[in-house]
Design a protein around this motif. Structure first.
Motif, PDB file in Angstrom:
ATOM      1  N   LEU A   4      -0.788   8.635  -5.432  1.00 58.13           N
ATOM      2  CA  LEU A   4      -0.817  10.310  -5.897  1.00 58.13           C
ATOM      3  C   LEU A   4      -0.268  10.703  -6.355  1.00 58.13           C
ATOM      4  O   LEU A   4      -1.309  11.644  -6.924  1.00 58.13           O
ATOM      5  CB  LEU A   4       0.357  10.015  -4.641  1.00 58.13           C
ATOM      6  CG  LEU A   4       1.384  11.748  -4.179  1.00 58.13           C
ATOM      7  CD1 LEU A   4      -0.093  12.366  -3.822  1.00 58.13           C
ATOM      8  CD2 LEU A   4       1.959  11.285  -3.882  1.00 58.13           C
ATOM      9  N   PRO A   5       0.399  10.160  -7.789  1.00 58.64           N
ATOM     10  CA  PRO A   5       0.139  10.387  -9.276  1.00 58.64           C
ATOM     11  C   PRO A   5      -0.999  10.843 -10.017  1.00 58.64           C
ATOM     12  O   PRO A   5      -1.787  11.799 -10.143  1.00 58.64           O
ATOM     13  CB  PRO A   5       0.816   9.967  -9.476  1.00 58.64           C
ATOM     14  CG  PRO A   5       1.758   8.669  -9.215  1.00 58.64           C
ATOM     15  CD  PRO A   5       1.239   8.691  -7.875  1.00 58.64           C
ATOM     16  N   HIS A   6      -2.358  10.090  -9.829  1.00 58.70           N
ATOM     17  CA  HIS A   6      -3.823  10.033  -9.734  1.00 58.70           C
ATOM     18  C   HIS A   6      -3.879  11.218  -8.901  1.00 58.70           C
ATOM     19  O   HIS A   6      -5.050  11.433  -9.695  1.00 58.70           O
ATOM     20  CB  HIS A   6      -4.908   8.386  -9.255  1.00 58.70           C
ATOM     21  CG  HIS A   6      -4.284   7.566 -10.762  1.00 58.70           C
ATOM     22  ND1 HIS A   6      -3.192   6.488 -10.704  1.00 58.70           N
ATOM     23  CD2 HIS A   6      -5.442   7.011 -12.158  1.00 58.70           C
ATOM     24  CE1 HIS A   6      -3.633   5.773 -11.549  1.00 58.70           C
ATOM     25  NE2 HIS A   6      -4.719   6.098 -12.588  1.00 58.70           N
ATOM     26  N   LEU A   7      -3.888  11.269  -8.145  1.00 58.82           N
ATOM     27  CA  LEU A   7      -4.678  12.108  -7.116  1.00 58.82           C
ATOM     28  C   LEU A   7      -4.240  13.888  -7.329  1.00 58.82           C
ATOM     29  O   LEU A   7      -5.360  14.266  -7.993  1.00 58.82           O
ATOM     30  CB  LEU A   7      -4.314  12.032  -5.452  1.00 58.82           C
ATOM     31  CG  LEU A   7      -4.926  13.028  -4.714  1.00 58.82           C
ATOM     32  CD1 LEU A   7      -6.361  12.785  -4.267  1.00 58.82           C
ATOM     33  CD2 LEU A   7      -4.362  13.001  -3.120  1.00 58.82           C
ATOM     34  N   ASP A  33       0.344  -1.457  -0.319  1.00 58.26           N
ATOM     35  CA  ASP A  33      -0.150  -0.132  -0.036  1.00 58.26           C
ATOM     36  C   ASP A  33       0.882   1.061   0.219  1.00 58.26           C
ATOM     37  O   ASP A  33       0.441   2.548  -0.687  1.00 58.26           O
ATOM     38  CB  ASP A  33      -0.776  -0.114   1.520  1.00 58.26           C
ATOM     39  CG  ASP A  33      -1.794  -0.851   1.202  1.00 58.26           C
ATOM     40  OD1 ASP A  33      -1.846  -1.914   0.469  1.00 58.26           O
ATOM     41  OD2 ASP A  33      -2.783  -1.042   2.165  1.00 58.26           O
ATOM     42  N   GLU A  34       2.054   1.330   0.713  1.00 64.12           N
ATOM     43  CA  GLU A  34       2.773   2.528   0.821  1.00 64.12           C
ATOM     44  C   GLU A  34       2.889   2.724  -0.325  1.00 64.12           C
ATOM     45  O   GLU A  34       3.324   3.466  -1.471  1.00 64.12           O
ATOM     46  CB  GLU A  34       4.144   2.137   2.009  1.00 64.12           C
ATOM     47  CG  GLU A  34       4.656   3.057   2.053  1.00 64.12           C
ATOM     48  CD  GLU A  34       5.607   3.174   3.720  1.00 64.12           C
ATOM     49  OE1 GLU A  34       6.427   2.039   3.357  1.00 64.12           O
ATOM     50  OE2 GLU A  34       6.512   4.386   4.003  1.00 64.12           O
ATOM     51  N   MET A  35       3.840   1.097  -1.568  1.00 60.67           N
ATOM     52  CA  MET A  35       4.698   1.596  -2.467  1.00 60.67           C
ATOM     53  C   MET A  35       3.681   2.162  -3.836  1.00 60.67           C
ATOM     54  O   MET A  35       3.788   3.380  -4.514  1.00 60.67           O
ATOM     55  CB  MET A  35       5.126   0.314  -3.150  1.00 60.67           C
ATOM     56  CG  MET A  35       5.692  -0.186  -4.774  1.00 60.67           C
ATOM     57  SD  MET A  35       5.932  -1.426  -5.085  1.00 60.67           S
ATOM     58  CE  MET A  35       8.100  -1.583  -4.225  1.00 60.67           C
ATOM     59  N   PHE A  36       3.012   1.588  -3.825  1.00 55.23           N
ATOM     60  CA  PHE A  36       1.427   1.968  -4.634  1.00 55.23           C
ATOM     61  C   PHE A  36       0.520   3.111  -3.960  1.00 55.23           C
ATOM     62  O   PHE A  36       0.153   3.970  -5.123  1.00 55.23           O
ATOM     63  CB  PHE A  36       0.540   0.537  -5.054  1.00 55.23           C
ATOM     64  CG  PHE A  36       0.999  -0.025  -6.112  1.00 55.23           C
ATOM     65  CD1 PHE A  36       1.564  -0.477  -7.050  1.00 55.23           C
ATOM     66  CD2 PHE A  36       1.640  -1.351  -5.116  1.00 55.23           C
ATOM     67  CE1 PHE A  36       2.650  -1.207  -7.886  1.00 55.23           C
ATOM     68  CE2 PHE A  36       2.611  -2.155  -5.779  1.00 55.23           C
ATOM     69  CZ  PHE A  36       2.601  -1.976  -6.938  1.00 55.23           C
ATOM     70  N   GLY A  37       0.372   3.252  -2.821  1.00 54.92           N
ATOM     71  CA  GLY A  37       0.124   4.728  -2.587  1.00 54.92           C
ATOM     72  C   GLY A  37       1.578   5.430  -2.850  1.00 54.92           C
ATOM     73  O   GLY A  37       0.865   6.978  -3.768  1.00 54.92           O
ATOM     74  N   ALA A  38       2.525   5.716  -3.435  1.00 58.96           N
ATOM     75  CA  ALA A  38       3.515   6.343  -4.006  1.00 58.96           C
ATOM     76  C   ALA A  38       3.571   6.291  -5.602  1.00 58.96           C
ATOM     77  O   ALA A  38       3.565   7.579  -5.783  1.00 58.96           O
ATOM     78  CB  ALA A  38       4.777   5.745  -3.890  1.00 58.96           C
ATOM     79  N   VAL A  39       3.787   5.206  -6.157  1.00 59.02           N
ATOM     80  CA  VAL A  39       4.085   4.983  -7.500  1.00 59.02           C
ATOM     81  C   VAL A  39       2.036   5.300  -8.183  1.00 59.02           C
ATOM     82  O   VAL A  39       2.899   5.424  -9.126  1.00 59.02           O
ATOM     83  CB  VAL A  39       4.494   4.320  -7.814  1.00 59.02           C
ATOM     84  CG1 VAL A  39       6.116   4.537  -7.388  1.00 59.02           C
ATOM     85  CG2 VAL A  39       3.875   3.011  -7.654  1.00 59.02           C
ATOM     86  N   LEU A  66       1.442  12.221   0.049  1.00 61.66           N
ATOM     87  CA  LEU A  66       0.714  13.719  -0.057  1.00 61.66           C
ATOM     88  C   LEU A  66       1.497  14.753   0.783  1.00 61.66           C
ATOM     89  O   LEU A  66       1.763  15.775   0.468  1.00 61.66           O
ATOM     90  CB  LEU A  66      -0.822  14.292  -0.256  1.00 61.66           C
ATOM     91  CG  LEU A  66      -1.485  14.922  -0.302  1.00 61.66           C
ATOM     92  CD1 LEU A  66      -1.006  15.655  -1.749  1.00 61.66           C
ATOM     93  CD2 LEU A  66      -2.974  14.922   0.323  1.00 61.66           C
ATOM     94  N   SER A  67       1.864  14.536   2.175  1.00 63.70           N
ATOM     95  CA  SER A  67       2.486  15.133   3.084  1.00 63.70           C
ATOM     96  C   SER A  67       4.191  15.640   2.422  1.00 63.70           C
ATOM     97  O   SER A  67       4.445  16.379   2.909  1.00 63.70           O
ATOM     98  CB  SER A  67       2.499  14.620   4.577  1.00 63.70           C
ATOM     99  OG  SER A  67       0.859  14.839   4.922  1.00 63.70           O
TER     100      SER A  67
END
Lengths: 295, 295
Positions: free
Chosen positions: B198-201, B189-195, B256-257
């Motif tokens: 977050l880009p989608h957001l 979740d950390e990895m896909f949150g990052a790559v 995001l932070s």
């Protein structure tokens, strides 16, 4: 002057991707009788000569060839315009046209205001142009004659611009294949601050911020097609984009404020489980972008 | 069981782009003896049957066919897992394997913790899978047998996962062409949150924020190649991405932070004319991204 020729003697100041491509296109279409090239780096000018981009190199403003050019094409970083113009203008004929190819325009208009007292009539013969072309590659070796075919080129005329000179520059860009549009410098900078400069700033910042995470570089190795496309522009030249961000800071930071407010709303909606707000913002973007088509 | 067959009777819950493509790939490679399909919308299940994605449709957990399946493939929005599993588990054989294909994993692990007391052994036979495939299209008609060929698939095993069951699921994904990697749900979740998340957001938020500008829609008409690629993912499904942002909110908002801190540094550097900081941040990103290659 041969049929189709627009300029007798063109001087290209800057002969990289953009300047070099303008020269190649001008030669290919027979728009310039003779093309002179200048670069601050002598080896770059010689490379352009060897590649057939220019017919002749000049060493600087002292070269006697400068005295009879009828157009100057300025394709150097915008931050160098003032110094280079101050060096060359005393040697250039008083009616010689000048046009540029930079990505920001209001800052150039301000610079022209500053030079006008020293070089009266400068604003009348200077045309601000921004071809929407380029990319990650650079230097004379990257130049191609068809770089501007079918691409947009924005011309920002000043109230003082000489209509006959403007017409010549318009004819030149049209002849090398560009689709022309006209707007004032402020509108130009606001528009490109929104659709080009802000995306570049966000893409650079996104990659830099993930790199700041202890496992960020490892994470990014797993990036898929979405990551690839979203970050492509983060590979662009840091020097060129630092210039653009500084030169168009007012419009860019104003658009950034709008983005920051939007991302704050999204964060709040996610934190509060406010599904309606979250979906409403995403749906606006998705709806617009699904129907967007490149001009 | 025929040679190569991994499962006798597969039940696909969800038969859209992902679930439908899993079924088509399983049938093409002869990995499943018989494929049953279920969708909350009866017409979707019938469409899948007509397209040859499944061999048979079932109407719900009450269907007697449910009692002898040996694997369930869950390809529905993650937010529906709990309700659907609660409905189906009482009818499913106690040793039936289950695997999913969702984009978030920690939330699924938590949901399994919640269901475990009611369905003892559930965590032993559930394998969390995330194929990195998909896109803007959806529904059974978008399904293709080769969707997972050469694509990454992340498996997140739980401490309780039955090794024999995990091996079967690994063999299945490998047989339909996926490249497998394994990590725990938090790291995933950390990895896909990052790559990815977050880009989608950021892409959604960027387009929405420009639309909020009085001339924003007009500006975006002039977007070039950079704009096009940067915003492509903003055309994705608002419902699906609202789910992902909510389900992976902890990792996403933490990344995001980091981004917000970085963009604040860039803003300050631009405002203060701090060229060194500006170029340093841009150069880090450009250097990394110039050498990045897609896995």
């Amino acid at each position: 002057m041969a049929k189709g020729t627009i300029f007798n003697r063109m001087l290209a100041i800057g002969v990289g991707l953009i300047g070099g491509s303008i020269c190649l296109a001008a030669k290919k279409k027979g728009l310039a009788g003779h093309v002179l090239g200048y670069s601050r780096k002598l080896e770059t000018a010689h490379e352009a000569l060897k590649l057939g981009i220019v017919d002749e190199c000049i060493a600087g403003p002292g070269d006697s060839n400068v005295r009879n050019v009828d157009v100057v094409v300025l394709s150097i970083p915008v931050r160098q315009y003032k110094q280079v113009l101050t060096q060359f203008l005393p040697s250039l004929p008083p009616n010689c046209l000048i046009f540029d190819a930079g990505s920001t325009k209001s800052d150039v208009a301000v610079m022209l205001d500053e030079l006008e007292p020293q070089f009266p009539g400068l604003k009348a013969r200077f045309v601000l142009a921004h071809p929407i072309a380029g990319g990650e590659s650079h230097g004379p070796a990257a130049a191609v004659a068809n770089l501007f075919e079918g691409r947009n080129c924005v011309l920002c005329s000043l109230p003082q611009t000489n209509p006959a000179g403007l017409k010549k520059v318009e004819n030149f860009w049209a002849a090398i294949g560009a689709k022309l549009s006209t707007m004032n410098a402020m509108d130009h900078d606001e528009m490109f601050g929104a659709v080009s400069h802000l995306p570049h700033l966000l893409a650079f910042s996104y990659v830099a911020s993930v790199l700041g995470h202890p496992k960020g570089a490892e994470f990014m190795k797993e990036g898929g097609a979405g990551y690839r496309d979203f970050t492509r522009i983060a590979a662009s030249s840091p020097e060129m984009w630092a210039d653009i961000f500084q030169n168009n800071s007012a419009a860019l930071l104003s658009m950034l404020s709008g983005f920051e407010a939007n991302i704050a709303s999204l964060r709040k909606a996610i934190e509060n489980g406010d599904r309606a707000t979250l979906e409403r913002i995403l749906a606006q973007a998705s709806e617009y972008r699904s129907h967007w088509k490149q001009n």
